[in-house]
Design a protein around this motif. Structure first.
Motif, PDB file in Angstrom:
ATOM      1  N   UNK A   1       0.827  -1.208   0.000  1.00  0.00           N
ATOM      2  CA  UNK A   1       0.000   0.000   0.000  1.00  0.00           C
ATOM      3  C   UNK A   1       0.863   1.262   0.000  1.00  0.00           C
ATOM      4  N   UNK A   2       1.939   1.244   0.787  1.00  0.00           N
ATOM      5  CA  UNK A   2       2.842   2.397   0.821  1.00  0.00           C
ATOM      6  C   UNK A   2       3.594   2.554  -0.497  1.00  0.00           C
ATOM      7  N   UNK A   3       3.890   1.429  -1.133  1.00  0.00           N
ATOM      8  CA  UNK A   3       4.618   1.482  -2.403  1.00  0.00           C
ATOM      9  C   UNK A   3       3.809   2.195  -3.474  1.00  0.00           C
ATOM     10  N   UNK A   4       2.517   1.941  -3.514  1.00  0.00           N
ATOM     11  CA  UNK A   4       1.690   2.585  -4.543  1.00  0.00           C
ATOM     12  C   UNK A   4       1.740   4.098  -4.420  1.00  0.00           C
ATOM     13  N   UNK A   5       1.652   4.591  -3.203  1.00  0.00           N
ATOM     14  CA  UNK A   5       1.720   6.041  -3.003  1.00  0.00           C
ATOM     15  C   UNK A   5       3.123   6.577  -3.297  1.00  0.00           C
ATOM     16  N   UNK A   6       4.147   5.864  -2.827  1.00  0.00           N
ATOM     17  CA  UNK A   6       5.520   6.321  -3.062  1.00  0.00           C
ATOM     18  C   UNK A   6       5.853   6.299  -4.552  1.00  0.00           C
ATOM     19  N   UNK A   7       5.350   5.303  -5.270  1.00  0.00           N
ATOM     20  CA  UNK A   7       5.602   5.213  -6.707  1.00  0.00           C
ATOM     21  C   UNK A   7       4.940   6.375  -7.445  1.00  0.00           C
ATOM     22  N   UNK A   8       3.728   6.717  -7.044  1.00  0.00           N
ATOM     23  CA  UNK A   8       3.037   7.849  -7.671  1.00  0.00           C
ATOM     24  C   UNK A   8       3.791   9.148  -7.446  1.00  0.00           C
ATOM     25  N   UNK A   9       4.283   9.354  -6.228  1.00  0.00           N
ATOM     26  CA  UNK A   9       5.021  10.584  -5.932  1.00  0.00           C
ATOM     27  C   UNK A   9       6.344  10.634  -6.682  1.00  0.00           C
ATOM     28  N   UNK A  10       7.024   9.484  -6.794  1.00  0.00           N
ATOM     29  CA  UNK A  10       8.303   9.457  -7.506  1.00  0.00           C
ATOM     30  C   UNK A  10       8.100   9.776  -8.982  1.00  0.00           C
ATOM     31  N   UNK A  11       7.074   9.215  -9.586  1.00  0.00           N
ATOM     32  CA  UNK A  11       6.821   9.482 -11.004  1.00  0.00           C
ATOM     33  C   UNK A  11       6.392  10.921 -11.234  1.00  0.00           C
ATOM     34  N   UNK A  12       5.592  11.460 -10.322  1.00  0.00           N
ATOM     35  CA  UNK A  12       5.199  12.860 -10.452  1.00  0.00           C
ATOM     36  C   UNK A  12       6.400  13.783 -10.318  1.00  0.00           C
ATOM     37  N   UNK A  13       7.335  13.436  -9.435  1.00  0.00           N
ATOM     38  CA  UNK A  13       8.523  14.279  -9.254  1.00  0.00           C
ATOM     39  C   UNK A  13       9.394  14.274 -10.500  1.00  0.00           C
ATOM     40  N   UNK A  14       9.395  13.154 -11.230  1.00  0.00           N
ATOM     41  CA  UNK A  14      10.181  13.102 -12.459  1.00  0.00           C
ATOM     42  C   UNK A  14       9.662  14.114 -13.478  1.00  0.00           C
ATOM     43  N   UNK A  15       8.347  14.245 -13.571  1.00  0.00           N
ATOM     44  CA  UNK A  15       7.778  15.215 -14.504  1.00  0.00           C
ATOM     45  C   UNK A  15       8.127  16.643 -14.080  1.00  0.00           C
ATOM     46  N   UNK A  16       8.053  16.898 -12.773  1.00  0.00           N
ATOM     47  CA  UNK A  16       8.383  18.236 -12.288  1.00  0.00           C
ATOM     48  C   UNK A  16       9.863  18.532 -12.515  1.00  0.00           C
TER      49      UNK A  16
END
Length: 288
Positions: free
Chosen positions: A31-46
């Motif tokens: 469950x924590x991985x799903x949220x952490x993965x979303x944040x990591x991918x969003x940070x790549x775009x930023x």
């Protein structure tokens, strides 16, 4: 035989309890991985966007900035990102091994460590490696404010010429099963280049306020902060993925161990029953 059978039953119950814990930890890590993965991918775009803006500001405002100053690397700082907790498989071991190898390769006169995470701090402290600063208790959702706190310290020491270069070792997240430790140079900053599309196409009419040089002076420290923030997010996603994989393997191993112990228990029970029957038959024969 009875004592051995009772001990085996206790072991089976103990391993079953451990299996329940590892399965629960796997679900939590997932469950924590799903949220952490979303944040990591969003940070790549930023990061992709701030890198493009920085490249344009460099092209417009020149490269005269203290964070770009290159000096002989006699005193080097290593920012090493690890976790605060264990039970994450080889995650911490791999990143610490990479940091040690890079520290030896730099061959600097003095190398200090800025430890992000308890595991890295304890590892280097046990080996008497100088720890300049430690940042622990970042939690499962690292914030930009925490990354800025790290960046402010290393930028201040670089500008004061206390260190000649700063390197960052972290774990790059690829997927739940794959993550790779890597080291990048934070300071002096390597100015990002414009993409091939920007170079080949017509020059876009970006407007910088107040002017490109002032924007560049303010943007470069933010660029360093974003590098650290992205590394924290990538490392956190890698940690959760490694922990989920480790707990899954532990659950499977516990299940296999339980299966073997149940087979052994059944054999012991069958042997005990067979022995009792043989004793009864022998006693009956003796009474005839």
């Amino acid at each position: 035989m009875a004592g051995g059978l009772q001990e085996l039953r206790r072991r089976i119950r103990s391993v079953q309890n451990t299996e329940q814990i590892t399965r629960a930890m796997k679900l939590v890590a997932g469950a924590k991985l799903r949220r952490a993965e979303e944040r990591a991918r969003a940070s790549r775009e930023y990061f992709k966007e701030i890198r493009a803006v920085t490249a344009r500001a460099v092209a417009k405002g020149g490269n005269n900035h203290p964070l770009l100053e290159t000096r002989p690397e006699e005193t080097v700082a290593m920012v090493v990102v690890t976790s605060d907790r264990g039970l994450a498989g080889p995650y911490n071991t791999n990143v610490l091994r990479r940091a040690q190898a890079d520290m030896r390769a730099l061959n600097a006169r003095q190398t200090g460590v800025y430890a992000v995470g308890r595991k890295g701090r304890d590892f280097f402290r046990y080996r008497n490696v100088p720890i300049e600063e430690e940042f622990v208790g970042l939690g499962d959702d690292p914030s930009y404010r925490q990354a800025k706190a790290v960046a402010d310290i290393i930028i201040a020491r670089y500008l004061a010429k206390e260190v000649d270069a700063v390197y960052l070792t972290y774990t790059e997240y690829k997927n739940a099963m794959s993550h790779e430790p890597r080291t990048i140079r934070l300071l002096p900053v390597e100015p990002p280049e414009q993409s091939g599309q920007d170079k080949a196409g017509p020059e876009l009419g970006y407007v910088f306020e107040p002017d490109p040089r002032d924007v560049f002076q303010d943007l470069l420290p933010r660029y360093v902060e974003m590098l650290i923030f992205g590394a924290l997010l990538e490392s956190k996603a890698s940690e959760q993925g490694a922990r989920m994989t480790a707990m899954d393997n532990a659950s499977k191993n516990a299940e296999e161990l339980i299966r073997r112990m149940i087979l052994l228990r059944n054999r012991l029970r069958q042997a005990a029953i067979t022995r009792e029957i043989a004793e009864l038959v022998g006693g009956a024969e003796a009474l005839k």
